[in-house]
Design a protein around this motif. Structure first.
Motif, PDB file in Angstrom:
ATOM      1  N   SER A  89     -97.501 -38.389 -80.142  1.00 35.98           N
ATOM      2  CA  SER A  89     -97.787 -38.330 -81.575  1.00 35.98           C
ATOM      3  C   SER A  89     -97.447 -39.639 -82.272  1.00 35.98           C
ATOM      4  CB  SER A  89     -97.006 -37.177 -82.222  1.00 35.98           C
ATOM      5  OG  SER A  89     -97.367 -35.941 -81.649  1.00 35.98           O
ATOM      6  N   TYR A 101    -104.094 -42.660 -91.850  1.00 25.67           N
ATOM      7  CA  TYR A 101    -104.172 -41.786 -93.016  1.00 25.67           C
ATOM      8  C   TYR A 101    -104.581 -42.475 -94.315  1.00 25.67           C
ATOM      9  CZ  TYR A 101    -101.800 -38.195 -90.245  1.00 25.67           C
ATOM     10  OH  TYR A 101    -101.476 -37.273 -89.285  1.00 25.67           O
ATOM     11  N   CYS A 124    -102.863 -35.463 -94.522  1.00 29.95           N
ATOM     12  CA  CYS A 124    -104.076 -34.668 -94.335  1.00 29.95           C
ATOM     13  C   CYS A 124    -105.228 -35.582 -93.971  1.00 29.95           C
ATOM     14  CB  CYS A 124    -104.410 -33.842 -95.577  1.00 29.95           C
ATOM     15  SG  CYS A 124    -104.875 -34.782 -97.033  1.00 29.95           S
ATOM     16  N   LYS A 127    -111.189 -32.381 -91.390  1.00 30.59           N
ATOM     17  CA  LYS A 127    -111.233 -31.612 -90.145  1.00 30.59           C
ATOM     18  C   LYS A 127    -112.584 -31.861 -89.493  1.00 30.59           C
ATOM     19  CE  LYS A 127    -109.310 -28.381 -87.487  1.00 30.59           C
ATOM     20  NZ  LYS A 127    -110.181 -28.580 -86.310  1.00 30.59           N
ATOM     21  N   GLU A 135    -107.443 -31.060 -93.043  1.00 34.16           N
ATOM     22  CA  GLU A 135    -106.392 -30.494 -92.192  1.00 34.16           C
ATOM     23  C   GLU A 135    -105.024 -31.031 -92.608  1.00 34.16           C
ATOM     24  OE1 GLU A 135    -104.985 -30.221 -87.487  1.00 34.16           O
ATOM     25  OE2 GLU A 135    -106.849 -31.261 -88.036  1.00 34.16           O
ATOM     26  N   LYS A 137    -101.355 -31.974 -91.884  1.00 36.04           N
ATOM     27  CA  LYS A 137    -100.732 -32.420 -90.644  1.00 36.04           C
ATOM     28  C   LYS A 137     -99.337 -32.997 -90.905  1.00 36.04           C
ATOM     29  CE  LYS A 137    -103.278 -34.665 -87.643  1.00 36.04           C
ATOM     30  NZ  LYS A 137    -103.404 -33.703 -86.527  1.00 36.04           N
ATOM     31  N   ARG A 138     -98.527 -32.926 -89.879  1.00 37.43           N
ATOM     32  CA  ARG A 138     -97.217 -33.609 -89.824  1.00 37.43           C
ATOM     33  C   ARG A 138     -96.268 -33.211 -90.947  1.00 37.43           C
ATOM     34  NH1 ARG A 138     -98.203 -34.182 -84.755  1.00 37.43           N
ATOM     35  NH2 ARG A 138     -99.613 -35.886 -84.198  1.00 37.43           N
ATOM     36  N   LEU A 172    -104.615 -25.686 -91.117  1.00 42.18           N
ATOM     37  CA  LEU A 172    -103.485 -26.268 -90.407  1.00 42.18           C
ATOM     38  C   LEU A 172    -103.222 -25.464 -89.142  1.00 42.18           C
ATOM     39  CD1 LEU A 172    -100.726 -24.322 -90.800  1.00 42.18           C
ATOM     40  CD2 LEU A 172    -100.968 -25.157 -93.132  1.00 42.18           C
ATOM     41  N   TYR A 173    -102.409 -26.051 -88.272  1.00 39.80           N
ATOM     42  CA  TYR A 173    -102.035 -25.384 -87.029  1.00 39.80           C
ATOM     43  C   TYR A 173    -100.525 -25.401 -86.885  1.00 39.80           C
ATOM     44  CZ  TYR A 173    -106.959 -25.877 -86.045  1.00 39.80           C
ATOM     45  OH  TYR A 173    -108.335 -25.799 -86.141  1.00 39.80           O
TER      46      TYR A 173
END
Length: 224
Positions: A89, A101, A124, A127, A135, A137-138, A172-173
Motif C-alpha cells: 500500500s 490523489y 477518495c 471507482k 471510492e 479509501k485509507r 468503500l470496502y
C-alpha cells in the motif's frame, strides 16, 4: 468540530500519513489472529495435531508445546501478511499521495489536524468499475484521538466532495475483522451491498471476507 480541523493534504504531511496508516493497519493483527483461530479448518488442524501427538508420545507435554508453537507461527504469519499489505500500500498510493490523489480528476485526500499534528486521514478516487461513484479509501484515525468525531467528519468530507463533483454515491470496502469501522459506516448511512472473499488462496482458506458498502447521496440527507 472543536478540537480538530479537517484540511487538504500537504506534502509535509507525508510521513505522518504513512505512520497513521501503518499504525492503523497493525491494530488489526489481534482481531485477524482471533478470526483465524475461529475457523473450522484451523480448529481441525489443532485438534488433529494434538490428538496425534498425544497418541504417539503418551504425554501431554509434547502436544501442548506443539500447539503453542503452531499458534505462535500462525500469529507471525498474520503479522507477515499485514506487513506485506502495508508495504504494498505504501508503494501503491499511501507513499505518494500527491501523485495518486491530488493530481487526478475528481480525487482528493484530507487529514485531521490537532494542534498541527496529523491524527487522521481519508482519501477518495473515482471507482473504475462503478461509474458514477467515488471510492472512500485509507480512512484511519489514531487511537489516541478517537471518540472526538474525527472519523465522522472525514466521512462527511468525502460525501460532500463526492456530491459537489456530481457523483451519485460513495462506495468503500472493509474487512470482516474491522467491526468498529462497519458500525461507523452503518451509522453514517452506508448500506452493505456485497460480501466476498478475495481470490488469494490464504484468504479463501481462512474465510477472510470483505464487505462492500455504499452511501447513496440521493437519500442520505439525514446522516450527511
Amino acid at each position: 468540530m472543536a478540537g480538530f480541523q479537517i484540511r487538504k493534504y500537504r506534502d509535509d504531511d507525508a510521513e505522518a500519513v504513512k505512520e497513521t496508516f501503518t499504525l492503523g493497519m497493525s491494530e488489526h493483527v489481534p482481531s485477524t489472529f482471533m478470526h483465524l483461530l475461529k475457523q473450522p479448518l484451523t480448529q481441525m488442524v489443532l485438534m488433529c495435531l494434538f490428538c496425534a501427538l498425544v497418541t504417539s508420545s503418551k504425554s501431554f507435554l509434547l502436544p501442548i508445546l506443539a500447539v503453542t508453537l503452531f499458534l505462535a507461527g500462525a500469529r507471525q504469519f498474520v503479522i507477515y501478511m499485514f506487513n506485506s499489505y502495508i508495504d504494498t500500500s505504501l508503494r501503491k498510493d499511501v507513499g505518494k499521495i500527491s501523485e495518486v490523489y491530488l493530481k487526478q480528476k475528481d480525487s482528493g485526500f484530507w487529514v485531521a489536524d490537532v494542534d498541527g499534528r496529523v491524527v487522521g486521514m481519508v482519501g477518495c478516487l473515482p471507482k473504475q468499475d462503478t461509474p458514477g461513484c467515488l471510492e472512500l479509501k485509507r480512512m484511519s484515525v489514531r487511537r489516541s484521538h478517537r471518540g472526538m468525531g474525527i472519523a465522522k467528519a472525514l466521512c462527511r468530507t468525502v460525501a460532500d466532495f463526492t456530491r459537489d463533483r456530481g457523483y451519485a454515491a460513495v462506495v468503500l470496502y472493509t474487512s470482516v475483522v474491522q467491526t468498529d469501522a462497519q458500525k461507523l459506516y452503518e451509522h453514517m448511512g452506508y448500506e452493505k451491498t456485497r460480501e466476498f472473499v478475495i481470490p488469494e488462496l490464504v484468504a479463501k482458506i481462512t474465510n477472510f471476507t470483505l464487505f462492500e458498502y455504499r452511501l447513496d447521496l440521493q437519500r442520505d440527507g439525514k446522516n450527511d
